[in-house]
Every structure is written in C-alpha cells, then in structure tokens.
Design a protein around this motif. Structure first.
Motif, PDB file in Angstrom:
ATOM      1  N   PRO A 152     -18.024  -8.465 -57.016  1.00 13.33           N
ATOM      2  CA  PRO A 152     -17.346  -9.728 -58.265  1.00 13.33           C
ATOM      3  C   PRO A 152     -18.448  -9.576 -59.739  1.00 13.33           C
ATOM      4  N   ASN A 153     -17.987  -9.941 -60.650  1.00 12.91           N
ATOM      5  CA  ASN A 153     -17.871  -9.250 -62.123  1.00 12.91           C
ATOM      6  C   ASN A 153     -18.947  -8.792 -61.942  1.00 12.91           C
ATOM      7  N   LEU A 154     -18.862  -7.148 -61.776  1.00 11.57           N
ATOM      8  CA  LEU A 154     -19.184  -6.586 -61.818  1.00 11.57           C
ATOM      9  C   LEU A 154     -18.713  -5.611 -62.915  1.00 11.57           C
TER      10      LEU A 154
ATOM     11  N   THR B  48     -20.489  -5.890 -71.072  1.00 11.05           N
ATOM     12  CA  THR B  48     -20.510  -7.062 -72.179  1.00 11.05           C
ATOM     13  C   THR B  48     -21.303  -7.797 -72.119  1.00 11.05           C
ATOM     14  N   ARG B  49     -21.668  -8.855 -70.965  1.00 14.93           N
ATOM     15  CA  ARG B  49     -21.949 -10.047 -71.241  1.00 14.93           C
ATOM     16  C   ARG B  49     -23.406  -9.638 -71.036  1.00 14.93           C
ATOM     17  N   GLU B  50     -24.376 -10.992 -71.359  1.00 13.73           N
ATOM     18  CA  GLU B  50     -25.582 -10.250 -70.647  1.00 13.73           C
ATOM     19  C   GLU B  50     -26.640  -9.011 -70.804  1.00 13.73           C
TER      20      GLU B  50
ATOM     21  N   LEU C 187     -23.298   0.354 -52.360  1.00 17.93           N
ATOM     22  CA  LEU C 187     -22.333  -1.076 -52.853  1.00 17.93           C
ATOM     23  C   LEU C 187     -23.182  -2.224 -53.575  1.00 17.93           C
ATOM     24  N   ASN C 188     -22.903  -2.825 -54.322  1.00 20.35           N
ATOM     25  CA  ASN C 188     -23.385  -3.848 -55.428  1.00 20.35           C
ATOM     26  C   ASN C 188     -22.579  -4.772 -54.792  1.00 20.35           C
ATOM     27  N   ALA C 189     -22.875  -5.452 -54.020  1.00 26.84           N
ATOM     28  CA  ALA C 189     -21.544  -6.911 -53.380  1.00 26.84           C
ATOM     29  C   ALA C 189     -22.290  -8.339 -54.921  1.00 26.84           C
ATOM     30  N   GLY C 190     -22.771  -7.360 -55.761  1.00 25.09           N
ATOM     31  CA  GLY C 190     -23.192  -9.271 -56.906  1.00 25.09           C
ATOM     32  C   GLY C 190     -23.369 -10.060 -55.966  1.00 25.09           C
ATOM     33  N   GLY C 191     -23.014 -11.813 -56.078  1.00 24.68           N
ATOM     34  CA  GLY C 191     -23.161 -12.505 -56.406  1.00 24.68           C
ATOM     35  C   GLY C 191     -23.243 -12.633 -54.183  1.00 24.68           C
ATOM     36  N   TYR C 192     -22.557 -11.658 -53.946  1.00 25.24           N
ATOM     37  CA  TYR C 192     -21.758 -11.485 -52.483  1.00 25.24           C
ATOM     38  C   TYR C 192     -22.729 -11.947 -51.591  1.00 25.24           C
ATOM     39  N   SER C 193     -23.994 -10.216 -52.193  1.00 24.73           N
ATOM     40  CA  SER C 193     -25.247 -10.146 -51.569  1.00 24.73           C
ATOM     41  C   SER C 193     -25.144 -11.317 -50.964  1.00 24.73           C
ATOM     42  N   HIS C 194     -25.772 -12.101 -51.465  1.00 24.15           N
ATOM     43  CA  HIS C 194     -26.411 -13.512 -51.009  1.00 24.15           C
ATOM     44  C   HIS C 194     -25.846 -14.916 -50.551  1.00 24.15           C
ATOM     45  N   THR C 195     -24.520 -14.491 -50.518  1.00 28.55           N
ATOM     46  CA  THR C 195     -23.498 -15.270 -49.098  1.00 28.55           C
ATOM     47  C   THR C 195     -22.882 -14.611 -48.129  1.00 28.55           C
TER      48      THR C 195
ATOM     49  N   VAL D  42     -27.146  -1.416 -53.917  1.00 23.45           N
ATOM     50  CA  VAL D  42     -27.489  -1.452 -54.720  1.00 23.45           C
ATOM     51  C   VAL D  42     -27.552  -2.808 -55.977  1.00 23.45           C
ATOM     52  N   HIS D  43     -28.704  -2.781 -56.780  1.00 24.93           N
ATOM     53  CA  HIS D  43     -28.515  -4.163 -57.578  1.00 24.93           C
ATOM     54  C   HIS D  43     -28.923  -3.635 -59.033  1.00 24.93           C
ATOM     55  N   VAL D  44     -28.306  -3.923 -60.198  1.00 14.42           N
ATOM     56  CA  VAL D  44     -28.903  -3.339 -61.323  1.00 14.42           C
ATOM     57  C   VAL D  44     -29.797  -3.749 -61.625  1.00 14.42           C
ATOM     58  N   SER D  45     -30.054  -5.536 -61.404  1.00 16.17           N
ATOM     59  CA  SER D  45     -31.255  -5.802 -62.039  1.00 16.17           C
ATOM     60  C   SER D  45     -32.410  -6.218 -60.951  1.00 16.17           C
ATOM     61  N   ASN D  46     -33.903  -6.407 -61.120  1.00 17.31           N
ATOM     62  CA  ASN D  46     -34.581  -6.564 -60.086  1.00 17.31           C
ATOM     63  C   ASN D  46     -34.275  -7.670 -59.810  1.00 17.31           C
TER      64      ASN D  46
ATOM     65  N   PHE E  26     -32.493 -18.199 -55.291  1.00 18.74           N
ATOM     66  CA  PHE E  26     -32.152 -17.713 -54.481  1.00 18.74           C
ATOM     67  C   PHE E  26     -31.357 -16.226 -54.282  1.00 18.74           C
ATOM     68  N   ARG E  27     -31.789 -15.230 -55.315  1.00 19.94           N
ATOM     69  CA  ARG E  27     -31.143 -13.706 -55.306  1.00 19.94           C
ATOM     70  C   ARG E  27     -32.167 -12.896 -54.408  1.00 19.94           C
ATOM     71  N   HIS E  28     -33.425 -13.318 -53.780  1.00 23.14           N
ATOM     72  CA  HIS E  28     -33.900 -12.563 -52.838  1.00 23.14           C
ATOM     73  C   HIS E  28     -33.987 -12.389 -51.567  1.00 23.14           C
TER      74      HIS E  28
HETATM   75  O1  CA2 Z   1     -27.933  -6.976 -60.392  1.00 16.54           O
HETATM   76  C1  CA2 Z   1     -27.372  -7.030 -59.764  1.00 16.54           C
HETATM   77  O2  CA2 Z   1     -26.087  -5.724 -59.819  1.00 16.54           O
HETATM   78  C2  CA2 Z   1     -26.082  -8.362 -59.212  1.00 16.54           C
HETATM   79  O3  CA2 Z   1     -26.412  -7.302 -57.991  1.00 16.54           O
HETATM   80  C3  CA2 Z   1     -25.451  -8.319 -59.604  1.00 16.54           C
HETATM   81  C4  CA2 Z   1     -24.959 -10.109 -59.955  1.00 16.54           C
HETATM   82  C5  CA2 Z   1     -25.483 -11.014 -59.120  1.00 16.54           C
HETATM   83  O4  CA2 Z   1     -25.188 -11.940 -59.118  1.00 16.54           O
HETATM   84  C6  CA2 Z   1     -26.662 -10.293 -58.247  1.00 16.54           C
HETATM   85  O5  CA2 Z   1     -28.076 -11.698 -57.498  1.00 16.54           O
HETATM   86  C7  CA2 Z   1     -27.825  -9.618 -58.938  1.00 16.54           C
HETATM   87  C8  CA2 Z   1     -24.177 -10.541 -60.797  1.00 16.54           C
HETATM   88  C9  CA2 Z   1     -23.200  -9.360 -61.531  1.00 16.54           C
HETATM   89  C10 CA2 Z   1     -22.768 -10.210 -62.580  1.00 16.54           C
HETATM   90  O6  CA2 Z   1     -22.685  -9.238 -63.349  1.00 16.54           O
HETATM   91  C11 CA2 Z   1     -22.298  -9.614 -64.599  1.00 16.54           C
HETATM   92  C12 CA2 Z   1     -22.620  -8.234 -65.863  1.00 16.54           C
HETATM   93  C13 CA2 Z   1     -22.285  -8.038 -66.599  1.00 16.54           C
HETATM   94  C14 CA2 Z   1     -22.435  -9.494 -67.090  1.00 16.54           C
HETATM   95  C15 CA2 Z   1     -22.172 -10.963 -66.848  1.00 16.54           C
HETATM   96  C16 CA2 Z   1     -22.357 -10.388 -64.949  1.00 16.54           C
END
Ligand code: CA2
Length: 151
Positions: A11-13, A18-20, A75-83, A101-105, A112-114
């Motif tokens: 989700p949201n990837l 485009t943001r953040e 797999l980057n499961a985004g927020g679902y990784s944590h739930t 994989v996660h893009v961010s640390n 809640f992301r740990h």
């Molecule tokens: O760092 C990552 O790759 C995450 O999986 C990204 C998730 C976040 O919930 C995980 O904790 C870490 C969020 C994806 C949201 O992606 C966006 C990308 C650009 C702008 C807004 C959201």
C-alpha cells in the motif's frame, strides 16, 4: 530452474517519488520496477513486478508465485509489514525464498514501524538503502538460489 522473481509492493508505494521525498526519495515506482527488471536480467532471472493497495490482492500474488513456481519473492509490504499476520501466513505457507525490503530505515522511525510480521517469514530484510535496497535484495536472492551473473 525457476527463473521468475516476484517483486511485490504494498500500500501507498504507488506514491513513491510524488510525496515525502525526505523519507522515500525522488525515484518513482516505475524506476523501482526498471531497476528490478535490469538487476534480475543480470542474473538470468525475470522480475514480475506488482503493486497493490489491498492486503488480499498481495496474498493472491503470493499464491500465484507459488502456483507459477517462482524462484523468489522480493516484498515491500509497506504498512502491512507491521500489521499483517495474513501476509506472514501466506509467505510461510508457500515457502518461497523471500527478501523483505523497506526503502526507509524503519528502525530509525516511529516505534510502531520497528516490528515486522514479514521479517519472520523472510530469509533476509533490507531497509534504509532507498530504492537500491531492491537491487541488493535481488542480488542476495540470486546468491541464495544459485543464480549467477551473466557475462
Ligand atoms: O520504507 C518503506 O519502504 C516502508 O515500507 C514504506 C511504508 C511504511 O508504512 C513502512 O513503515 C516503511 C509506507 C509506504 C508509503 O509510501 C509513500 C511513498 C511516497 C509518499 C507517500 C507514501
């Protein structure tokens, strides 16, 4: 030998680039998918890249990877990784070598992301390398399954 690597983004990837940008950088999902395709080809593998904002669809992709005898999953499961226990259970059921994989640390961010449910079902986790994490994940997966670099 199985040659397809499923690259699954949650989700949201689809919003990448485009943001953040301070958290996720400037590269877009299309750049991630190109990087994965090129890296996989280097090892004689094929990347099948999918993104979904739905937990159930991600689970369906994992089942499909199993049915198609995929070589591995990134797999980057985004927020679902944590739930998501359901995503954990799908990965555990199919027993396909998986790199998370996660893009961010995620460990340098909110508590809640740990924790990741995906981590227990993956043989490796990469985070904090930006989109280069996907390249590193495919290289590590190639080594794990014995796929060698092509000349
Ligand atoms: O760092 C990552 O790759 C995450 O999986 C990204 C998730 C976040 O919930 C995980 O904790 C870490 C969020 C994806 C949201 O992606 C966006 C990308 C650009 C702008 C807004 C959201």
């Amino acid at each position: 030998m199985a040659r397809t690597v499923y690259v699954l983004n949650g989700p949201n990837l689809n919003l990448l680039g485009t943001r953040e940008p301070e958290t996720y950088g400037h590269a877009r999902l299309a750049d991630v998918e190109r990087l994965c395709t090129e890296t996989a080809a280097h090892y004689g593998l094929e990347a099948d890249c999918r993104q979904s904002n739905s937990e159930g669809e991600l689970i369906d992709f994992i089942h499909e990877a199993h049915n198609k005898q995929a070589a591995g999953i990134v797999l980057n499961a985004g927020g679902y990784s944590h739930t998501s226990i359901a995503l954990h259970d799908a990965l555990t059921a199919v027993k396909i070598p998986t790199v998370e994989v996660h893009v961010s640390n995620i460990y340098a961010r909110e508590d809640f992301r740990h924790h990741s449910f995906i981590a227990r079902a993956a043989f490796a986790t990469l985070c904090g390398f930006g989109i280069d994490g996907y390249r590193l994940a495919i290289s590590g997966l190639a080594a794990k399954i014995g796929a060698t670099a092509k000349a």
